[in-house]
Write an enzyme that holds these catalytic residues in place. Structure first.
Site, PDB file in Angstrom:
ATOM      1  N   GLU A   1      63.221   1.592  -4.681  1.00  9.81           N
ATOM      2  CA  GLU A   1      62.866   3.017  -4.778  1.00  9.81           C
ATOM      3  C   GLU A   1      61.887   3.436  -3.690  1.00  9.81           C
ATOM      4  O   GLU A   1      61.228   4.477  -3.810  1.00  9.81           O
ATOM      5  CB  GLU A   1      62.287   3.337  -6.174  1.00  9.81           C
ATOM      6  CG  GLU A   1      63.155   2.963  -7.352  1.00  9.81           C
ATOM      7  CD  GLU A   1      64.467   3.744  -7.459  1.00  9.81           C
ATOM      8  OE1 GLU A   1      64.730   4.605  -6.591  1.00  9.81           O
ATOM      9  OE2 GLU A   1      65.234   3.466  -8.406  1.00  9.81           O
TER      10      GLU A   1
ATOM     11  N   HIS B   1      56.346   4.589 -10.899  1.00  8.45           N
ATOM     12  CA  HIS B   1      57.619   4.747 -11.601  1.00  8.45           C
ATOM     13  C   HIS B   1      57.662   3.747 -12.750  1.00  8.45           C
ATOM     14  O   HIS B   1      57.488   2.554 -12.531  1.00  8.45           O
ATOM     15  CB  HIS B   1      58.782   4.493 -10.633  1.00  8.45           C
ATOM     16  CG  HIS B   1      60.120   4.366 -11.295  1.00  8.45           C
ATOM     17  ND1 HIS B   1      60.638   5.334 -12.134  1.00  8.45           N
ATOM     18  CD2 HIS B   1      61.057   3.387 -11.250  1.00  8.45           C
ATOM     19  CE1 HIS B   1      61.820   4.944 -12.566  1.00  8.45           C
ATOM     20  NE2 HIS B   1      62.103   3.775 -12.062  1.00  8.45           N
TER      21      HIS B   1
ATOM     22  N   HIS C   1      59.569   2.742 -16.786  1.00  8.17           N
ATOM     23  CA  HIS C   1      60.678   2.950 -17.724  1.00  8.17           C
ATOM     24  C   HIS C   1      60.096   3.197 -19.117  1.00  8.17           C
ATOM     25  O   HIS C   1      60.132   2.319 -19.976  1.00  8.17           O
ATOM     26  CB  HIS C   1      61.602   1.736 -17.706  1.00  8.17           C
ATOM     27  CG  HIS C   1      62.360   1.570 -16.423  1.00  8.17           C
ATOM     28  ND1 HIS C   1      63.244   0.540 -16.202  1.00  8.17           N
ATOM     29  CD2 HIS C   1      62.368   2.321 -15.295  1.00  8.17           C
ATOM     30  CE1 HIS C   1      63.764   0.665 -14.973  1.00  8.17           C
ATOM     31  NE2 HIS C   1      63.245   1.728 -14.411  1.00  8.17           N
TER      32      HIS C   1
ATOM     33  N   GLU D   1      45.694  17.849 -25.811  1.00  9.11           N
ATOM     34  CA  GLU D   1      45.179  17.546 -24.472  1.00  9.11           C
ATOM     35  C   GLU D   1      46.255  17.720 -23.381  1.00  9.11           C
ATOM     36  O   GLU D   1      45.915  17.825 -22.209  1.00  9.11           O
ATOM     37  CB  GLU D   1      44.649  16.111 -24.434  1.00  9.11           C
ATOM     38  CG  GLU D   1      45.769  15.091 -24.441  1.00  9.11           C
ATOM     39  CD  GLU D   1      45.318  13.636 -24.417  1.00  9.11           C
ATOM     40  OE1 GLU D   1      45.644  12.949 -25.379  1.00  9.11           O
ATOM     41  OE2 GLU D   1      44.667  13.228 -23.462  1.00  9.11           O
TER      42      GLU D   1
ATOM     43  N   HIS E   1      66.499   7.181 -17.562  1.00  7.36           N
ATOM     44  CA  HIS E   1      65.974   6.143 -16.668  1.00  7.36           C
ATOM     45  C   HIS E   1      64.457   5.948 -16.807  1.00  7.36           C
ATOM     46  O   HIS E   1      64.003   4.837 -17.062  1.00  7.36           O
ATOM     47  CB  HIS E   1      66.360   6.489 -15.220  1.00  7.36           C
ATOM     48  CG  HIS E   1      65.989   5.441 -14.226  1.00  7.36           C
ATOM     49  ND1 HIS E   1      66.747   5.151 -13.117  1.00  7.36           N
ATOM     50  CD2 HIS E   1      64.932   4.607 -14.158  1.00  7.36           C
ATOM     51  CE1 HIS E   1      66.184   4.188 -12.431  1.00  7.36           C
ATOM     52  NE2 HIS E   1      65.069   3.844 -13.042  1.00  7.36           N
TER      53      HIS E   1
END
Ligand code: 13P
Ligand code: ZN
Length: 274
Positions: free
Chosen positions: A115, A139, A141, A169, A210
């Site tokens: 990525e 990133h 999952h 919040e 994803h």
């Protein structure tokens, strides 16, 4: 100083391990990158072992000459803390922002995360949008956010509003809201372009079915942002599991009152009447 003793390296390792502890990084899932400050490069450059230039797969001209600490492709977050030199690397970008070379790490071979185009295009957008303040792209999952992408409409408006409603919040932590990328093939330039386009407005982008991308100034803020969004998604999953509707919730007027007291601007597009 040893490379691994540098404070930014320790911060990176701790964040990766915290993500593992929270269950967001099965196998090699997820990736992390940090734009290294010039003085931090100086601290560690005596340890550099410089490899060949390689194409990034996209062009990030504004990041020319920058250094990044990144997780390796196919490497497990679970292992970062015990064998960082095998799991992560530091890279340098060339003067065009089109190629990278490894200057430290991945001692048993390999390459930066698949990525990398998304990470670098997000870094470029966020660096320009924040006057250089944002340095971390993450990133993960995240289980509950992924689950929600099967049952909520894939729009920025719905995801932002539903997640804001689950914890008071939230509008304070991510007042600009959250962007949603529909399902796309990961690892390439197309999903990187789509994500970085959303990052012009938001600090968080969801990848349908994803995971999530988050951007922030430092490890604490970026991890905290990911954690807050995912926690809110967990509450929403629990709520929807109990019953499909709410007896009471945070109202549009409540959000407006909160915005005044906490001095945040909440875009009107998220404060629709349901
Ligand atoms: P990498 O192992 O290449 O970082 O890929 C993991 C991932 O989450 C892809 O989206
Ligand atoms: Zn992923």
């Amino acid at each position: 100083m040893r490379f691994l003793d540098a404070e930014f390296v320790q911060g990176f390792i701790r964040m990766a391990n915290d993500g593992w502890d929270l269950g967001w990084h099965e196998r090699n899932g997820g990736n992390l990158s940090y734009r290294v400050k010039p003085e931090e490069v100086e601290e560690v450059k005596e340890h550099f072992v410089i490899k060949e230039w390689q194409p990034i797969g996209t062009s990030v001209p504004k990041l020319a000459g920058e250094y990044f600490l990144v997780t390796g492709s196919g490497k497990f977050f679970r292992n970062v803390i015990i064998k960082p030199e095998d799991s992560i690397c530091m890279i340098e970008l060339d003067e065009m922002g089109e190629n990278y070379r490894i200057v430290w790490g991945l001692v048993n071979g390999g390459r930066p995360t698949s990525e990398l185009p998304s990470h670098l295009m997000n870094h470029e957008v966020k660096m320009l949008a924040t006057d250089g303040k944002h340095r971390v792209i993450y990133h993960a999952h995240t289980t509950n956010v992924i689950a929600l992408t099967f049952v909520l409409p894939l729009t920025d408006e719905v995801f932002t509003r539903e997640l804001w409603e689950m914890a008071t919040e939230c509008p304070v932590v991510f007042p600009q809201g959250i962007g949603v990328v529909p399902w796309m093939v990961p690892g390439g330039r197309d999903i990187a372009v789509a994500t970085s386009e959303l990052m012009k407005q938001y600090d968080v982008a969801i990848w349908a079915h994803h995971g999530m991308f988050a951007s922030g100034e430092d490890f604490d803020l970026t991890f905290g942002l990911m954690h807050t969004v995912e926690k809110s998604a967990e509450i929403l999953v629990k709520m929807l599991s109990m019953r499909p509707d709410k007896l009471q919730t945070i109202t549009v007027q409540n959000f407006k009152d909160l915005a005044v007291d906490f001095k945040v601007e909440l875009p009107e597009k998220f404060l629709y009447e349901k």
